[in-house]
Design an enzyme around this catalytic site. Structure first.
Site, short mmCIF file in Angstrom:
data_model
loop_
_atom_site.label_atom_id
_atom_site.label_comp_id
_atom_site.label_asym_id
_atom_site.label_seq_id
_atom_site.Cartn_x
_atom_site.Cartn_y
_atom_site.Cartn_z
N GLY A 147 0.67 -1.25 -0.19
CA GLY A 147 -0.16 -0.05 -0.09
C GLY A 147 0.36 0.91 -0.33
N GLY A 148 0.16 2.48 -0.04
CA GLY A 148 1.10 3.30 -0.20
C GLY A 148 2.68 4.00 1.32
CG ASN A 164 2.21 0.12 7.07
OD1 ASN A 164 1.33 0.79 7.02
ND2 ASN A 164 1.42 -0.63 5.93
CB ALA A 165 -1.92 -4.36 7.59
CB ILE A 195 -9.45 -1.08 5.74
CG1 ILE A 195 -9.49 -1.90 6.80
CG2 ILE A 195 -8.51 -2.07 5.16
CD1 ILE A 195 -10.97 -2.87 6.60
CG PHE A 208 -18.47 14.27 11.37
CD1 PHE A 208 -19.08 14.75 11.95
CD2 PHE A 208 -19.03 13.22 10.40
CE1 PHE A 208 -20.58 14.71 11.91
CE2 PHE A 208 -20.42 13.24 10.42
CZ PHE A 208 -21.17 13.52 10.97
CE1 TYR A 267 -7.59 4.19 9.50
CE2 TYR A 267 -8.06 6.42 10.27
CZ TYR A 267 -7.05 5.56 9.85
OH TYR A 267 -5.56 5.60 9.27
N PRO A 308 0.31 9.33 11.85
CG PRO A 308 1.04 7.48 9.63
CD PRO A 308 0.64 8.02 10.94
CB THR A 311 -0.18 9.86 4.12
OG1 THR A 311 -0.45 10.66 5.61
CG2 THR A 311 0.95 9.76 3.37
N1 CAA Z 1 -17.61 17.43 10.15
C1 CAA Z 1 -19.19 17.97 10.67
N2 CAA Z 1 -20.26 17.66 10.15
C2 CAA Z 1 -20.21 16.94 8.72
C3 CAA Z 1 -19.28 16.65 8.64
C4 CAA Z 1 -17.49 16.88 9.26
N3 CAA Z 1 -16.95 15.89 8.40
N4 CAA Z 1 -19.45 15.41 7.33
C5 CAA Z 1 -20.72 15.70 7.50
N5 CAA Z 1 -21.18 15.90 8.14
C6 CAA Z 1 -22.45 16.28 7.99
C7 CAA Z 1 -23.73 15.96 7.21
O1 CAA Z 1 -23.13 17.55 6.83
C8 CAA Z 1 -24.44 15.78 7.50
O2 CAA Z 1 -25.04 17.35 8.06
P1 CAA Z 1 -27.17 17.32 8.01
O3 CAA Z 1 -27.81 16.02 7.91
O4 CAA Z 1 -27.42 18.52 8.82
O5 CAA Z 1 -26.76 17.45 6.48
C9 CAA Z 1 -24.41 15.40 8.34
O6 CAA Z 1 -23.35 14.79 9.44
C10 CAA Z 1 -24.36 13.43 7.83
O7 CAA Z 1 -23.62 13.75 6.73
P2 CAA Z 1 -23.37 12.44 6.22
O8 CAA Z 1 -24.90 11.71 6.17
O9 CAA Z 1 -22.96 12.91 5.30
O10 CAA Z 1 -22.70 11.32 6.99
P3 CAA Z 1 -22.49 9.93 6.29
O11 CAA Z 1 -22.05 9.25 7.11
O12 CAA Z 1 -22.26 9.95 5.25
O13 CAA Z 1 -20.06 10.68 6.37
C11 CAA Z 1 -18.41 10.93 5.93
C12 CAA Z 1 -19.78 11.47 6.56
C13 CAA Z 1 -17.73 11.03 4.29
C14 CAA Z 1 -17.42 10.26 6.47
C15 CAA Z 1 -17.82 12.50 6.57
O14 CAA Z 1 -17.70 12.68 7.53
C16 CAA Z 1 -16.25 12.07 5.55
O15 CAA Z 1 -15.50 11.95 4.61
N6 CAA Z 1 -15.26 12.44 6.93
C17 CAA Z 1 -14.12 12.76 7.18
C18 CAA Z 1 -13.19 11.27 6.94
C19 CAA Z 1 -11.74 11.25 6.78
O16 CAA Z 1 -11.45 12.13 7.33
N7 CAA Z 1 -11.34 10.52 6.72
C20 CAA Z 1 -10.36 9.96 6.39
C21 CAA Z 1 -9.46 9.09 5.04
S1 CAA Z 1 -8.19 8.09 5.53
C22 CAA Z 1 -7.30 8.34 6.51
O17 CAA Z 1 -7.80 7.84 6.95
C23 CAA Z 1 -6.05 8.38 7.10
C24 CAA Z 1 -5.28 8.79 7.48
O18 CAA Z 1 -5.40 8.15 9.21
C25 CAA Z 1 -5.56 9.86 8.15
#
Ligand code: CAA
Length: 246
Positions: free
Chosen positions: A12-13, A88-89, A91, A148, A153, A183, A186
């Protein structure tokens, strides 16, 4: 004698950057990949031009405790011990908690947290008996601050830190250090899979206003794997561009 490092999720990355850095630092790397991903792992091996003295591809389902116990016991029979283990694995199954189902919860806990038991348990005693070793667990800024949509995770990534501090106590007298690299966001396929507007908004909150590169994470891991880090244990090293300062 050439030291042996085992890196899970190595194609992975962040995992591939760690493997490549450890190879450059003179380790032989056992690069584990998820069941069925052999073609993909082989492609990475060929593209990087590794030799079999540098990297061995090793199929391992880190969620399967029996498979890990059996396959890693065989590995120890061949190699005696593993000098460096990088867990490291990982998801993501991001969704707000109201919508999260048990599969999304369990998949993340199994892959990101239970894997630490499954992979570390078969290797830890041999490290202690040898009188030295390094265990480096790849957590996340979101295990420290929460996020959020990432209750599953963040729970797993925070759990890794408690695990590491506890194991650090148990390994200390034998010279086995156990540390965490946390991290930030990334430049990997995992982060690139996020909605672009959500990712842009997050990057805007990072004081450095950019993603980390996988190589920047790999350098922190390589430091903790090195002899220079012999007296550091139970520590969490954040590499997050200032996104969260503990
Ligand atoms: N902050 C505040 N409010 C949020 C929000 C956020 N980040 N995301 C969604 N909301 C709100 C929406 O606006 C919605 O409000 P309303 O009901 O008033 O419309 C409510 O919360 C519900 O939203 P959704 O139904 O869209 O929620 P969802 O279940 O579809 O999921 C999500 C939303 C896609 C998870 C979104 O919150 C998101 O992308 N969050 C960030 C996740 C993130 O950072 N992931 C990192 C992945 S990479 C990784 O993890 C590597 C690492 O270690 C950093």
């Amino acid at each position: 004698m050439q030291k042996l490092a085992l890196v899970t999720g190595a194609k992975g990355g962040i995992g591939s950057a760690i493997s490549e850095k450890l190879v450059r630092d003179g380790f032989k790397v056992i690069a584990t990949y998820f069941t069925g991903n052999h073609e993909c792992a082989r492609k990475w091996f060929d593209e990087k031009g590794f030799t079999s003295d540098q990297v061995t591809l090793f199929e391992l389902d880190v969620t399967n405790s029996i498979e890990c116990a059996e396959r890693l016991a065989l590995l120890l029979e061949t190699h005696g011990t593993v000098d460096v283990l990088v867990n490291n694995a990982g998801i993501t199954r991001d969704t707000s908690f109201k919508k999260m189902n048990a599969t999304q919860w369990n998949d993340v806990i199994n892959t990101n947290l239970n894997s630490l038991f499954n992979v570390t348990q078969p290797l830890f005693a041999a490290m202690c008996e040898k009188g030295g070793g390094r265990i480096i667990n790849i957590s996340s800024v979101n295990g420290l601050k929460g996020q959020f949509g990432q209750a599953n995770y963040a729970a797993a990534k925070a759990g890794m830190i408690g695990f590491s501090k506890s194991l650090a106590f148990e390994g200390a007298r034998s010279g086995v250090t156990v540390n965490v690299v946390a991290p930030g966001y990334t430049g990997t396929p995992m982060v690139q899979a996020m909605r672009q507007d959500v990712l842009d908004a997050i990057v805007d909150t990072v004081p450095m206003k950019r993603l980390a590169t996988p190589e920047e994470i790999a350098k922190a891991v390589a430091y903790l794997a090195s002899d220079d880090a012999a007296y550091i244990t139970g520590e969490t090293l954040s590499v997050n561009g200032g996104l969260y300062m503990q």
